[in-house]
Design a protein around this motif. Structure first.
Motif, mmCIF file in Angstrom:
data_model
loop_
_atom_site.group_PDB
_atom_site.id
_atom_site.type_symbol
_atom_site.label_atom_id
_atom_site.label_comp_id
_atom_site.label_asym_id
_atom_site.label_seq_id
_atom_site.Cartn_x
_atom_site.Cartn_y
_atom_site.Cartn_z
ATOM 1 N N UNK A 1 -51.791 -54.786 101.040
ATOM 2 C CA UNK A 1 -51.818 -55.385 99.713
ATOM 3 C C UNK A 1 -53.184 -55.197 99.046
ATOM 4 N N UNK A 2 -54.235 -55.315 99.835
ATOM 5 C CA UNK A 2 -55.571 -55.054 99.301
ATOM 6 C C UNK A 2 -55.710 -53.600 98.878
ATOM 7 N N UNK A 3 -55.226 -52.695 99.705
ATOM 8 C CA UNK A 3 -55.325 -51.268 99.382
ATOM 9 C C UNK A 3 -54.527 -50.937 98.118
ATOM 10 N N UNK A 4 -53.392 -51.584 97.935
ATOM 11 C CA UNK A 4 -52.583 -51.344 96.737
ATOM 12 C C UNK A 4 -53.347 -51.724 95.476
ATOM 13 N N UNK B 1 -59.225 -48.671 91.210
ATOM 14 C CA UNK B 1 -59.989 -47.435 91.346
ATOM 15 C C UNK B 1 -59.423 -46.344 90.448
ATOM 16 N N UNK B 2 -58.094 -46.267 90.383
ATOM 17 C CA UNK B 2 -57.454 -45.281 89.516
ATOM 18 C C UNK B 2 -57.869 -45.480 88.063
ATOM 19 N N UNK B 3 -57.882 -46.732 87.621
ATOM 20 C CA UNK B 3 -58.273 -47.016 86.239
ATOM 21 C C UNK B 3 -59.726 -46.693 85.970
ATOM 22 N N UNK B 4 -60.612 -47.119 86.881
ATOM 23 C CA UNK B 4 -62.039 -46.876 86.688
ATOM 24 C C UNK B 4 -62.363 -45.385 86.759
ATOM 25 N N UNK B 5 -61.558 -44.635 87.497
ATOM 26 C CA UNK B 5 -61.799 -43.198 87.623
ATOM 27 C C UNK B 5 -61.471 -42.440 86.346
ATOM 28 N N UNK C 1 -67.967 -52.199 103.846
ATOM 29 C CA UNK C 1 -66.637 -52.288 104.420
ATOM 30 C C UNK C 1 -65.533 -52.062 103.404
ATOM 31 N N UNK C 2 -64.302 -52.486 103.719
ATOM 32 C CA UNK C 2 -63.166 -52.266 102.822
ATOM 33 C C UNK C 2 -63.330 -52.900 101.445
#
Length: 459
Positions: free
Chosen positions: A116-119, A125-129, A361-362
């Motif tokens: 859930x965190x990775x999602x 991250x996709x948006x900021x990229x 970390x993550x």
């Protein structure tokens, strides 16, 4: 690298079952934290048993390797504050000023682990990229120019109020898609929350209300901004974000982006004007703004401490036996100052960016967020130095600190410089605290972004 010993741990002198905890207060952070960390390290090792305001017990992690271990091992150290024993059993007051920094929020990546965190992190991250570094630099230069125009003719300024505080927020407003007038309400609310005072709860409610209204608007009609991407972005496969999740990601972005970058700019400028040798090296071309700012991440990061991690079983860290569900504080500044990191036999094994200013970390800040912070921060400092020559402290009382155990915040940095005799670059600049950036044609995202969002939203 050593690892913590898992399993049941008997009480250790100076730890949970004993009263001699160190008092960790905002007043202590007003002094010289580096000397405090050095003293505590000698007395307690890499983990310091502390007591926060309100009698709240915790453990401050100031060992560089130990902090890495805690941040990396989410199977043992969870960020989910629902595992905090003192909170669950009613020993933390509902109006505790620091509670908004640690209380579980539905949909927030800060408290999640695993898939859930990775999602959620992947969507952010996709948006900021999607932002373009060149566009972000141009917009930052444009905002910096308007702000500097307001104080350049006088030859004096408060770097915090006049520049370092409003500039990153204006970039965050443009990034998220918030209107200019919202910044007048948002900026003071952010710093009231970071200070952790009695008004922290109300400040957090204000921020959440602003972001909640924005999410509702962008769900109905996407624009060329980050919040629209979080809701409508073509990131597959994934279930769509709920309003709570989108709001929580926006909260995290604006708090880290505005609060963290303001501190980074301010601390870097303070070093330049307080250290004549460093300033001379910069003027001689022997060091760069980028190098100075990276070194500031080591010596005086914008965020000193982060609450918290919670062990899922009894554990020993350093000299301390720590019970399951105790509150751990990630001592970013203390870990950066760990002498073990700065010895000659270790230096060569670490990159110059092995500091914890962006976490670890993550849950470390996504690289896209770090890239944006560097663009905004470095551009801001470079423009200030280019426009305000012979920058120096106004007097002996020019540097004022405030904040809380979380941020050792510069509240005032008064400087003088050679007054500009040039006409303002933006003669129509507003007299408001933020300057009127609503008329700027600059966007941080490319034109194709809106086409992607609208086509995806209508499927």
């Amino acid at each position: 690298m050593t690892h913590p010993d898992h399993g049941a741990v008997p009480p250790t002198p100076g730890c949970p079952a004993h009263p001699d905890r160190v008092r960790l207060t905002s007043e202590a952070m007003d002094g010289t934290p580096a000397s405090l960390y050095e003293q505590w390290r000698k007395e307690h090792g890499p983990v310091v048993p502390v007591e926060l305001d309100g009698g709240v017990p915790a453990y401050l992690v100031i060992g560089h390797r130990t902090l890495q271990e805690v941040c990396a091992d989410e199977r043992l150290f969870t960020p989910d504050s629902r595992e905090w024993t003192d909170l669950r059993e009613g020993r933390v007051a509902a109006d505790w000023p620091l509670l908004p920094q640690v209380i579980y929020q539905q949909g927030s990546t800060r408290f999640l682990t695993g898939a859930e965190h990775r999602r959620l992190r992947g969507i952010l991250t996709s948006g900021l990229s999607q932002f373009e570094a060149s566009a972000a630099r141009r917009y930052t230069e444009w905002v910096a120019g308007r702000l500097i125009d307001r104080f350049a003719p006088s030859g004096r300024a408060d770097v915090i109020a006049d520049y370092a505080a409003p500039l990153p927020l204006l970039v965050m407003l443009r990034l998220l898609g918030l209107p200019h007038e919202t910044g007048e309400q948002l900026l003071p609310a952010i710093f009231r929350l970071l200070e952790g005072g009695q008004d922290a709860h109300h400040a957090n409610d204000e921020i959440m209300d602003i972001l909640g209204r924005l999410v509702t608007q962008r769900r109905a009609r996407p624009e060329r901004d980050l919040v629209s991407w979080l809701i409508h972005g073509p990131v597959e496969p994934r279930p769509p974000l709920t309003d709570a999740e989108a709001r929580a990601l926006a909260w995290l972005t604006v708090m880290a982006g505005a609060g963290g970058t303001t501190g980074w700019i301010a601390n870097s400028v303070e070093r330049l004007v307080s250290d004549e040798t460093l300033h001379s090296l910069y003027l001689a071309g022997r060091t760069t703004v980028s190098e100075i700012m990276n070194d500031t991440h080591w010596s005086n990061p914008a965020v000193h401490n982060v609450l918290g991690r919670f062990p899922l079983e009894d554990v020993r860290l350093g000299k301390c036996g720590i019970p399951r569900g105790a509150l751990l504080i990630l001592g970013l500044a203390g870990a950066n100052a760990d002498p073990l990191v700065h010895t000659d036999d270790i230096k060569h094994t670490l990159t110059n960016e092995a500091h914890f200013a962006f976490g670890a970390g993550p849950h470390e800040c996504p690289m896209a967020a770090q890239r944006l912070a560097r663009v905004v921060g470095q551009t801001a400092v470079e423009r200030l130095l280019a426009r305000c020559r012979s920058l120096r402290l106004q007097d002996d009382a020019s540097v004022q600190h405030g904040g809380s155990i979380i941020v050792r915040q510069l509240t005032s940095l008064r400087v003088t410089f050679t007054a500009s005799t040039l006409a303002p670059a933006h003669p129509a600049a507003s007299d408001t605290a933020l300057g009127d950036t609503s008329r700027s044609a600059h966007y941080l995202f490319p034109p194709r972004m809106l086409t992607q969002l609208t086509s995806h939203a209508t499927r």
